[in-house]
Design a protein around this motif. Structure first.
Motif, short mmCIF file in Angstrom:
data_model
loop_
_atom_site.label_atom_id
_atom_site.label_comp_id
_atom_site.label_asym_id
_atom_site.label_seq_id
_atom_site.Cartn_x
_atom_site.Cartn_y
_atom_site.Cartn_z
N GLY A 92 0.82 -1.20 0.00
CA GLY A 92 0.00 0.00 0.00
C GLY A 92 0.86 1.25 0.00
O GLY A 92 1.94 1.30 -0.59
N SER A 93 0.41 2.26 0.71
CA SER A 93 1.03 3.58 0.62
C SER A 93 2.38 3.69 1.30
O SER A 93 3.05 4.73 1.18
CB SER A 93 0.08 4.64 1.18
N ILE A 94 2.83 2.66 2.01
CA ILE A 94 4.22 2.68 2.48
C ILE A 94 5.16 2.76 1.28
O ILE A 94 6.29 3.24 1.40
CB ILE A 94 4.52 1.43 3.34
N THR A 95 4.66 2.35 0.11
CA THR A 95 5.41 2.49 -1.13
C THR A 95 5.95 3.92 -1.31
O THR A 95 7.02 4.13 -1.89
CB THR A 95 4.51 2.13 -2.33
N LYS A 96 5.19 4.89 -0.83
CA LYS A 96 5.59 6.30 -1.02
C LYS A 96 6.93 6.61 -0.33
O LYS A 96 7.62 7.55 -0.73
CB LYS A 96 4.50 7.22 -0.49
N VAL A 97 7.27 5.85 0.69
CA VAL A 97 8.56 6.07 1.35
C VAL A 97 9.70 5.88 0.36
O VAL A 97 10.73 6.57 0.43
CB VAL A 97 8.71 5.13 2.56
N LEU A 98 9.54 4.95 -0.59
CA LEU A 98 10.56 4.74 -1.61
C LEU A 98 10.73 6.00 -2.46
O LEU A 98 11.85 6.35 -2.86
CB LEU A 98 10.20 3.56 -2.50
N ALA A 99 9.62 6.69 -2.74
CA ALA A 99 9.69 7.92 -3.53
C ALA A 99 10.45 9.01 -2.77
O ALA A 99 11.25 9.75 -3.35
CB ALA A 99 8.30 8.41 -3.90
N GLY A 100 10.19 9.11 -1.47
CA GLY A 100 10.91 10.10 -0.68
C GLY A 100 12.40 9.80 -0.64
O GLY A 100 13.23 10.72 -0.74
N LEU A 101 12.75 8.53 -0.49
CA LEU A 101 14.16 8.14 -0.49
C LEU A 101 14.80 8.38 -1.85
O LEU A 101 15.91 8.91 -1.93
CB LEU A 101 14.28 6.65 -0.13
N ALA A 102 14.11 7.97 -2.91
CA ALA A 102 14.65 8.14 -4.26
C ALA A 102 14.90 9.62 -4.57
O ALA A 102 15.93 9.99 -5.15
CB ALA A 102 13.71 7.54 -5.29
N ALA A 103 13.95 10.47 -4.17
CA ALA A 103 14.11 11.91 -4.41
C ALA A 103 15.27 12.48 -3.61
O ALA A 103 16.03 13.32 -4.11
CB ALA A 103 12.82 12.64 -4.05
N SER A 104 15.42 12.01 -2.36
CA SER A 104 16.52 12.49 -1.53
C SER A 104 17.87 12.08 -2.13
O SER A 104 18.82 12.86 -2.13
CB SER A 104 16.38 11.93 -0.11
N PHE A 223 15.31 2.81 -11.19
CA PHE A 223 16.10 3.65 -10.27
C PHE A 223 15.91 3.21 -8.82
O PHE A 223 16.88 3.06 -8.07
CB PHE A 223 15.70 5.11 -10.44
N THR A 224 14.67 3.00 -8.40
CA THR A 224 14.41 2.61 -7.01
C THR A 224 14.93 1.20 -6.73
O THR A 224 15.41 0.92 -5.63
CB THR A 224 12.91 2.69 -6.69
N THR A 225 14.84 0.31 -7.72
CA THR A 225 15.35 -1.05 -7.52
C THR A 225 16.87 -1.05 -7.36
O THR A 225 17.42 -1.69 -6.47
CB THR A 225 14.93 -1.95 -8.68
N GLU A 226 17.54 -0.29 -8.21
CA GLU A 226 19.01 -0.26 -8.18
C GLU A 226 19.55 0.50 -6.97
O GLU A 226 20.56 0.10 -6.38
CB GLU A 226 19.54 0.39 -9.46
N ARG A 227 18.88 1.58 -6.58
CA ARG A 227 19.45 2.46 -5.57
C ARG A 227 18.91 2.21 -4.16
O ARG A 227 19.50 2.68 -3.18
CB ARG A 227 19.21 3.93 -5.96
N ILE A 228 17.78 1.48 -4.04
CA ILE A 228 17.20 1.24 -2.72
C ILE A 228 16.99 -0.25 -2.46
O ILE A 228 17.51 -0.80 -1.49
CB ILE A 228 15.85 1.99 -2.56
N VAL A 229 16.24 -0.90 -3.33
CA VAL A 229 15.88 -2.30 -3.11
C VAL A 229 17.11 -3.20 -3.05
O VAL A 229 17.28 -4.01 -2.13
CB VAL A 229 14.91 -2.79 -4.20
#
Length: 404
Positions: A92-104, A223-229
């Motif tokens: 669900g919306s915890i997904t948005k945390v990835l967007a905050g991290l990716a943007a940072s 981007f999120t997979t490579e830089r966070i996941v």
């Protein structure tokens, strides 16, 4: 009549006190780690037995480390498959945390200016009725004034029958937010200056994913997979893409209530604005994410993410405005401190939660406390007792003491 009204008022007051006392007793939390953890397991199993949820998984973390995980009930009722802490489901919306991290991350590398107009990088049309500029910070603090009106988000944002929405993200945003789009409505934009009012927006979060992709010159999922996941070693993946071909993670079936109130399996569904809520992960995965957030990029003694980027995401940006006016509450980049109140119980938590059909998720820490928790359900409770059962689990997990 006045005497009758007086007695009615007394009775109402007594009932309120009794109900408040009963809720307080029900939500009582043992003091020690072992007793509290045992109470979590009992409450989870009782919730399954009572039909409040099909399955549940949870985790306890501290800064940079996962302490423990657990589960109860079923990932798949029909097949008799037990829920485990490694079971994968949409978060669900915890997904948005990835967007905050990716943007940072992008901001620390000079690829994205969080406060500049997003139209500086955006490759899809954006035509707000007021013509005012919106920044990424506006999107990530839910102050952009973009509104999830039902005629657009509810009717066109969800697609049942496949985890992949038939309309790509960029196309959906163009049709919705561009003045020439067939789904464009002036009501999608509020009548206030961006940055002056908090109103939660899933469309805004989907737009945030597009902004990141256009700023870094790479598909958002990549981007999120490579830089966070990958750095965090998560088993999770973007639902509309699916797991890697060489993996076969155990998936939870999502459930809704049928006409009789019994749980019935939901068909798979996809979101047009998938950056807002369609990452799939386990409780163990989210525990590692929360541990990294609490540890400013540290996980198991290793600096897996930039401390500056994590701190940037958590830094308060909006507080004390309409919609976010509880003293002490704030929001950073898709990272919130919020006060949840049920009867006499009030909890101040920091992180994010999520909810979609068949999905309830929590990923929070208690400010000033050394532990945080993850809690995930693959079906929603019914009625007051079902709600209180979830609140009891949250109450037990929040502020969990450290092991002796």
């Amino acid at each position: 009549m006045k005497r009758l009204l007086k007695w009615i008022g007394v009775i109402i007051a007594i009932v309120a006190i009794v109900i408040g006392a009963a809720i307080t007793l029900y939500l009582y939390t043992p003091a020690s780690y072992e007793n509290r953890l045992s109470a979590v397991q009992r409450a989870a199993e009782r919730g399954v037995a009572a039909g409040h949820w099909p399955g549940v998984m949870w985790a306890i973390v501290q800064s940079g480390e996962v302490i423990t995980t657990g589960a109860a009930g079923f990932a798949d009722i029909e097949a008799g498959i037990a829920m485990t802490p490694e079971t994968i489901m949409p978060i669900g919306s915890i997904t948005k945390v990835l967007a905050g991290l990716a943007a940072s991350i992008a901001a620390t590398e000079g690829l994205l200016d969080l406060d500049a107009p997003i139209t500086d990088v955006l490759q899809v049309p954006l035509d707000p009725k007021d013509g005012a500029a919106r920044s990424f910070a506006h999107l990530a603090t839910h102050t952009s004034g973009i509104i999830d009106i039902d005629a657009v988000y509810e009717e066109h944002g969800y697609h049942y029958g496949s985890a992949t929405h038939p309309v790509p993200l960029a196309d959906f945003l163009s049709r919705t937010l561009g003045a020439d789009g067939d789904l464009y409505e002036p009501a999608l934009f509020g009548d206030w200056v961006p940055g002056t009012r908090y109103i939660y927006s899933n469309i805004g979060a989907g737009l945030a994913g597009q902004v990141i992709a256009d700023a870094v010159g790479q598909p958002y999922a990549d981007f999120t997979t490579e830089r966070i996941v990958a750095p965090l070693g998560l088993s999770g993946f973007w639902g509309h893409i699916g797991p890697a071909p060489d993996t076969d993670p155990a998936h939870a079936v999502l459930y809704d209530r049928g006409e009789t109130g019994a749980f019935e399996a939901l068909p798979p569904y996809g979101l047009a604005t998938w950056p807002d809520g369609q990452f799939n992960a386990s409780a163990t995965d989210l525990a590692r994410l929360l541990a990294v957030m609490m540890g400013d990029g540290l996980l198991d003694g290793q600096q897996v993410l930039s401390a500056v980027a994590v701190q940037m995401q958590k830094t308060p940006r909006v507080a004390d405005i309409p919609g976010k006016d509880t003293p002490g509450d704030f929001i950073g980049l898709f990272w919130e401190r919020e006060t949840l109140t049920v009867g006499p119980i009030a909890l101040t938590l920091e992180g994010h939660s999520g909810g979609d059909p068949g999905v309830i998720t929590f990923m929070y820490r208690t400010p000033g406390h050394p532990t945080g928790f993850v809690l995930m359900f693959n079906g929603e409770p019914e009625g007051t007792m079902g709600l209180l059962a979830i609140v009891r689990l949250v109450r037990l997990l929040a502020g969990m003491p450290l092991p002796d």
